[in-house]
Design a protein around this motif. Structure first.
Motif, PDB file in Angstrom:
ATOM      1  N   PHE A 576       0.817  -1.218   0.000  1.00  0.00           N
ATOM      2  CA  PHE A 576       0.000   0.000   0.000  1.00  0.00           C
ATOM      3  C   PHE A 576       0.849   1.267   0.000  1.00  0.00           C
ATOM      4  CE2 PHE A 576      -2.743  -3.298   1.668  1.00  0.00           C
ATOM      5  CZ  PHE A 576      -3.940  -3.053   0.999  1.00  0.00           C
ATOM      6  N   GLY A 577       2.123   1.138   0.358  1.00  0.00           N
ATOM      7  CA  GLY A 577       2.989   2.310   0.404  1.00  0.00           C
ATOM      8  C   GLY A 577       3.650   2.656  -0.911  1.00  0.00           C
ATOM      9  N   ARG A 578       3.474   1.810  -1.915  1.00  0.00           N
ATOM     10  CA  ARG A 578       4.112   2.091  -3.221  1.00  0.00           C
ATOM     11  C   ARG A 578       3.240   3.090  -4.002  1.00  0.00           C
ATOM     12  NH1 ARG A 578       8.533  -0.669  -4.689  1.00  0.00           N
ATOM     13  NH2 ARG A 578       9.091  -2.533  -3.503  1.00  0.00           N
ATOM     14  N   ASN A 579       3.607   4.348  -3.901  1.00  0.00           N
ATOM     15  CA  ASN A 579       2.787   5.389  -4.528  1.00  0.00           C
ATOM     16  C   ASN A 579       3.605   6.433  -5.283  1.00  0.00           C
ATOM     17  OD1 ASN A 579       3.964   6.673  -2.384  1.00  0.00           O
ATOM     18  ND2 ASN A 579       2.119   7.814  -1.800  1.00  0.00           N
ATOM     19  N   ALA A 598      -4.297   8.751 -10.442  1.00  0.00           N
ATOM     20  CA  ALA A 598      -4.212   7.363  -9.975  1.00  0.00           C
ATOM     21  C   ALA A 598      -3.731   7.292  -8.535  1.00  0.00           C
ATOM     22  CB  ALA A 598      -3.284   6.562 -10.885  1.00  0.00           C
ATOM     23  N   GLY A 599      -3.674   8.424  -7.873  1.00  0.00           N
ATOM     24  CA  GLY A 599      -3.297   8.452  -6.470  1.00  0.00           C
ATOM     25  C   GLY A 599      -1.813   8.369  -6.232  1.00  0.00           C
ATOM     26  N   ASP A 627      11.240   1.669  -1.043  1.00  0.00           N
ATOM     27  CA  ASP A 627      10.082   0.784  -1.215  1.00  0.00           C
ATOM     28  C   ASP A 627       8.783   1.550  -1.456  1.00  0.00           C
ATOM     29  OD1 ASP A 627       9.789   1.846   1.286  1.00  0.00           O
ATOM     30  OD2 ASP A 627       9.690  -0.082   2.349  1.00  0.00           O
ATOM     31  N   LYS A 628       8.893   2.859  -1.735  1.00  0.00           N
ATOM     32  CA  LYS A 628       7.712   3.635  -2.136  1.00  0.00           C
ATOM     33  C   LYS A 628       7.541   3.649  -3.659  1.00  0.00           C
ATOM     34  CE  LYS A 628       6.823   7.544  -0.182  1.00  0.00           C
ATOM     35  NZ  LYS A 628       6.997   8.960   0.265  1.00  0.00           N
ATOM     36  N   LEU A 629       8.513   3.101  -4.393  1.00  0.00           N
ATOM     37  CA  LEU A 629       8.460   3.138  -5.851  1.00  0.00           C
ATOM     38  C   LEU A 629       7.291   2.293  -6.374  1.00  0.00           C
ATOM     39  CD1 LEU A 629       9.615   3.925  -8.602  1.00  0.00           C
ATOM     40  CD2 LEU A 629      11.118   1.929  -8.448  1.00  0.00           C
ATOM     41  N   SER A 630       6.421   2.924  -7.119  1.00  0.00           N
ATOM     42  CA  SER A 630       5.302   2.223  -7.743  1.00  0.00           C
ATOM     43  C   SER A 630       5.579   1.960  -9.215  1.00  0.00           C
ATOM     44  CB  SER A 630       4.011   3.040  -7.613  1.00  0.00           C
ATOM     45  OG  SER A 630       2.948   2.398  -8.265  1.00  0.00           O
ATOM     46  N   ALA A 631       5.996   3.012  -9.936  1.00  0.00           N
ATOM     47  CA  ALA A 631       6.138   2.867 -11.383  1.00  0.00           C
ATOM     48  C   ALA A 631       7.095   3.889 -11.960  1.00  0.00           C
ATOM     49  CB  ALA A 631       4.773   3.029 -12.051  1.00  0.00           C
TER      50      ALA A 631
END
Length: 942
Positions: A576-579, A598-599, A627-631
């Motif tokens: 949930f922290g990957r934003n 997309a938040g 570990d916050k990396l989403s994309a």
């Protein structure tokens, strides 16, 4: 191989084989294969086979499409729910929808050569503002449901309340409810449903509330008190309203609405299994600057004559990026033109007559059903009734025997919506299905409440063109004002203005594709499903991804769908922290705006001096986000027009950090047949069918932006509860299950007629043409970026900043001077300010490429005269361009001749495009905001 004269490849690709050889020699390549081997990084080059079908001829493609279309069953639709049968006037169908002067035009960023479609859009905006009772309307939205979402976002930005609660009418269309919920969740918005007829249910502070008017069940409520209560909470009042009903009903603007939105589909635009259609959004005074999308306004040109231009939000995403008010950078212009012209052709009296007839038929049907003992849910309605407490399946099935399809709400409720295409015989057959007598006109009883008393569409444009002769000539006049692909090359970088062949376009208006409701029973839609599944499999093959959704009805929606898929994937794994979304500084502006919706939080990655992603900076940003990396979002080839050598390494770095890679497919035309996003590191991409796959731009829309993904993201692609075949269980991004299906036959035909080898040739020649133009211009205009071997991809950026510094000649001056030479300008100041980005595509003949090159070199020679002092900086053909016929015959006191102004080349003497206005003053239009039809007297000077 087919015989050459049957081979569509030779119709689609402009340069002949001999000309290709000449161009290859000039750029230093021995063959197309050699060119692509030199241009593309070896690590991404695809060497495998293809599952695409063998190419077929144009006649064979049309025959195959007829076979597919015949598998669709067209019944008389009583389904409603925002989609209605309509009659497209033949003069509009032939002269707009089927006319390349309208459908091959580009977005009107160059207003001097777009006055025709801009006037048509002003008409559209005026229709919307007049009927809704609002101050300002934009130039169209993607569909009704996304317009409701955008209205919610306007309320969130503008409300006095800090609440995160949004109240939604429980009588909203079901597809709108789904979309609202899916889009609200990433933004932390809570959607609460309520009954607008019961004010006590609006029981907490909110930032806004939306009411369907009339409701999905047909009911009509007076919103005055409700909207007043929303205002007490500090929220904004929103109505999603039926424009046809508003010809008879009191408009929401007179009941206190802050925002009104909806669709204009029933104004002459076929249902098309869901699209494309023009949604609309209108606001009260002082909310204009919060509006999403495009807005056409009235300004003045260099002579003080009135002229149209895009205003306020023009290319907002490129300027404000993650702070943009919306990720939507497109519109549904072609469909908005049709809807506006429907109102022009019919005028206010005939529109009211059409609506009155629809209402009369509805009440007549209701009368005979009640006579036969059936119970209706509501006593007040416009065109929709609901039969309750009955055996829904029994009567639904009986009506289907008469080729009539109702909306089965549940096992005991049937919805019936009457529209412009409903005849008295249809009503008789439907009544017989219920065992009732045939309705007749004398059975009609006025059931409307909230009757309208205010006027609308009083401007002369809506009261002047009611004969077909007058309408034909009006449409022709506006088309002649504009520059489209039917006149010449549109060398816009990042936009791929290629051939949209007649064969590809032909099936769009066939009744079997045009007249199907998006929620028709599955057995009626087998032709569409076959076409959709074939096209899906082909796009999967081309991109190397296993999963495809055709639902996104614009590139921006495809971006959003892809990012929502990544978000859903991470959350399904407990991450949930990957934003954080990493986005290169060169990226298309919608990337950042989509990430925010997309938040996600946007972190910008630098680019190096060669235009590539700075890998060292990327490593730093990955380490910082941890570990916050989403994309990561990356466009390939890059927005700078080069094939990034390090793309595989970049993808590996992101994956190693636990992130996903979104490859923006805006530039897919440079990789088809040679590289596959899904095989060199992409997890998800969107494609622009309106670029690479030949759907025309339509003056700024329609578009289709399919999202394609690897298997692990498949279940997070857009879903839809009303789809005719199983989709995902995830939320939708568009109103209809398959987005804009009626234009999918265009891309289907393109791929089917080209085949895998033809597509490789198209890619190769696109890259060849770009390098040919770039090298020819490189001595006169510095190339900003090149890849290995000094090559560009499918587009090239030339730097105008030195010329601006030395001669005071900017890219805007060159863009306007190109009009005098008979050309549309390249893309200006994107992705780098003070530059021009050129993309010739594979479809332009070498003769046209050379004509453009000659024009650019001639303009550079003109600039040299300014540099030398022969022409003053403040008075020369470049800064005064474009030159109109009126300017030519007026008093002349310039240091260059009239002939130099308007006939800079001999070819202009025989075939001259005359711009209708001189250079437009943009600042004046923004300061003096007028976004509806101006008084006719204002054009007396012109």
């Amino acid at each position: 191989m087919l015989e050459k004269h049957h081979n569509f490849q030779y119709r689609h690709v402009g340069p002949t084989l001999d000309q290709q050889k000449e161009m290859l020699d000039f750029v230093g390549a021995s063959s197309l294969t050699d060119l692509m081997a030199k241009a593309l990084p070896e690590a991404i080059q695809y060497q495998g086979g293809s599952t695409l079908p063998e190419p077929i001829s144009e006649d064979e493609a049309l025959a195959r499409l007829h076979e597919i279309a015949a598998k669709n069953r067209i019944t008389q639709s009583f389904i409603g729910q925002g989609y209605f049968g309509t009659r497209t006037p033949g003069v509009i169908k032939r002269n707009v929808l089927e006319n390349p002067s309208w459908y091959t035009a580009y977005t009107p960023y160059q207003p001097e050569i777009s006055q025709g479609r801009l006037e048509a859009l002003i008409n559209f905006q005026t229709v919307v503002t007049d009927l809704t009772g609002m101050k300002t309307a934009n130039a169209s939205m993607l569909d009704e449901s996304t317009a409701v979402v955008e209205a919610m976002m306007v309320a969130k930005r503008s409300a006095d309340s800090q609440s995160n609660t949004f109240f939604a009418d429980n009588d909203l269309y079901p597809q709108t409810k789904q979309l609202l919920e899916h889009r609200a969740e990433p933004l932390g918005i809570t959607v609460r449903y309520f009954d607008p007829a019961n004010l006590s249910e609006l029981d907490e502070e909110c930032f806004g509330a939306v009411v369907q008017y009339p409701g999905g069940s047909g009911r009509i409520v007076d919103m005055t008190n409700l909207f007043a209560k929303v205002h007490e909470f500090g929220g904004l009042a929103i109505a999603t309203a039926d424009l046809m009903a508003l010809t008879l009903l009191k408009p929401p603007g007179e009941m206190g609405a802050d925002v009104v939105c909806g669709t204009t589909q029933r104004f002459g635009v076929p249902m098309g299994f869901g699209g494309p259609h023009a949604g609309y959004l209108a606001v009260r005074e002082k909310l204009e600057r919060t509006m999403p999308g495009r807005l056409v306004g009235v300004s003045v040109d260099a002579e003080g004559a009135p002229a149209y231009r895009l205003t306020l939000q023009t290319r907002e995403q490129h300027i404000r990026r993650e702070k943009a008010t919306s990720n939507i950078c497109t519109a549904q212009v072609l469909l908005a033109v049709m809807a506006g012209m429907y109102a022009v052709y019919h005028g206010p009296q005939n529109l009211k007559a059409i609506a009155s007839e629809i209402h009369a038929k509805t009440t007549a049907l209701a009368t005979v059903l009640k006579e036969s003992g059936f119970t209706l849910q509501h006593e007040n309605y416009f065109d929709t009734i609901r039969v309750i407490n009955t055996d829904a399946q029994k009567y639904f099935s009986e009506a289907r025997k008469h080729n009539l399809t109702m909306f089965k709400v549940d096992s005991s409720t049937l919805g019936i919506s009457v529209d412009e295409s409903t005849t008295w015989q249809h009503l008789a057959d439907l009544a017989a299905s219920f065992g009732a007598r045939a309705p007749k006109p004398s059975d009609a009883k006025l059931k409307l409440v909230n009757l309208r008393t205010s006027g609308y569409l009083e401007h002369p444009v809506f009261n002047s063109y009611h004969s077909e002769t007058a309408m034909l000539r009006y449409l022709k006049k506006l088309a002649d004002f504009d520059y489209a692909l039917d006149r010449g090359m549109i060398p816009l970088g990042s936009c791929t203005m290629k051939l949209n062949s007649v064969t590809e376009m032909e099936a769009v208006t066939w009744p079997e594709f045009a007249n199907l409701h998006p929620f028709a029973p599955a057995e009626d839609t087998q032709g569409y499903l076959e076409l959709i599944n074939e096209l899906t499999s082909w796009l999967s093959d081309i991109t190397g991804y296993e999963a495809v959704s055709l639902q996104p009805n614009a590139g921006s929606q495809g971006e959003l769908a892809g990012l929502l898929a990544i978000r859903g994937y991470h959350r399904s794994r407990g991450d949930f922290g990957r934003n954080v979304c990493l986005i290169p500084s060169s990226a298309h502006g919608t990337n950042a705006a989509s990430a925010v919706l997309a938040g996600m939080e946007v972190v910008v990655v630098a680019c190096d001096d060669n235009g590539n992603v700075d890998v060292d900076d990327l490593k730093t940003k990955i380490a910082e986000t941890a570990d916050k990396l989403s994309a990561l979002m990356i466009t390939y080839p890059s927005t700078h027009g080069v094939y990034e050598e390090a793309v595989v390494e970049i993808c590996d770095l992101v994956h190693a950090a636990g992130g996903q890679v979104y490859i923006d497919g805006a530039n897919t035309n440079a990789v088809v047949g040679f590289a596959k996003f899904g095989e060199f590191g992409g997890d998800v991409s969107h494609l622009n069918l309106h670029k690479t796959f030949c759907i025309p731009h339509g003056g700024g829309g329609p578009g289709v932006g399919p999202v394609v993904a690897r298997t692990h993201l498949a279940k997070f692609l857009p879903g839809h509860s009303m789809a005719q075949q199983e989709l995902t269980g995830y939320g939708p991004v568009s109103a209809a299950p398959f987005g804009s299906p009626s234009i999918l036959p265009i891309s289907w035909a393109y791929i089917q007629m080209m085949g895998s080898e033809g597509l490789r040739v198209a890619t190769s020649v696109a890259v060849l043409s770009a390098n040919y133009v770039a090298k020819k211009l490189s001595d006169a205009f510095p190339l900003l970026y090149t890849g290995k071997h000094g090559l560009v991809a499918h587009e090239a950026i030339i730097d105008i900043r030195p010329l601006q510094r030395d001669a005071g000649i900017g890219n805007d001056d060159i863009a306007k001077r190109l009009v005098d030479y008979g050309f549309h300008a390249p893309t200006m100041s994107f992705p780098v300010a003070g530059t021009l980005m050129i993309e010739p595509t594979e479809s332009e003949p070498k003769e046209e490429l050379d004509r453009f090159i000659d024009a650019m070199l001639a303009i550079r020679a003109e600039a040299a005269k300014v540099e030398s002092g022969e022409w003053p900086r403040e008075d020369n053909p470049l800064v005064n361009a474009p030159h109109t016929a009126n300017h030519l015959v007026s008093e002349w006191n310039h240091p260059y001749s009239r002939e130099e102004a308007v006939f800079p080349t001999d070819s202009q003497r025989k075939s001259k495009y005359w711009p209708p206005v001189r250079r437009i003053d943009g600042a004046f239009g923004d300061r003096n905001l007028t976004c509806t039809c101006p008084p006719i007297e204002s054009f007396a000077k012109g």
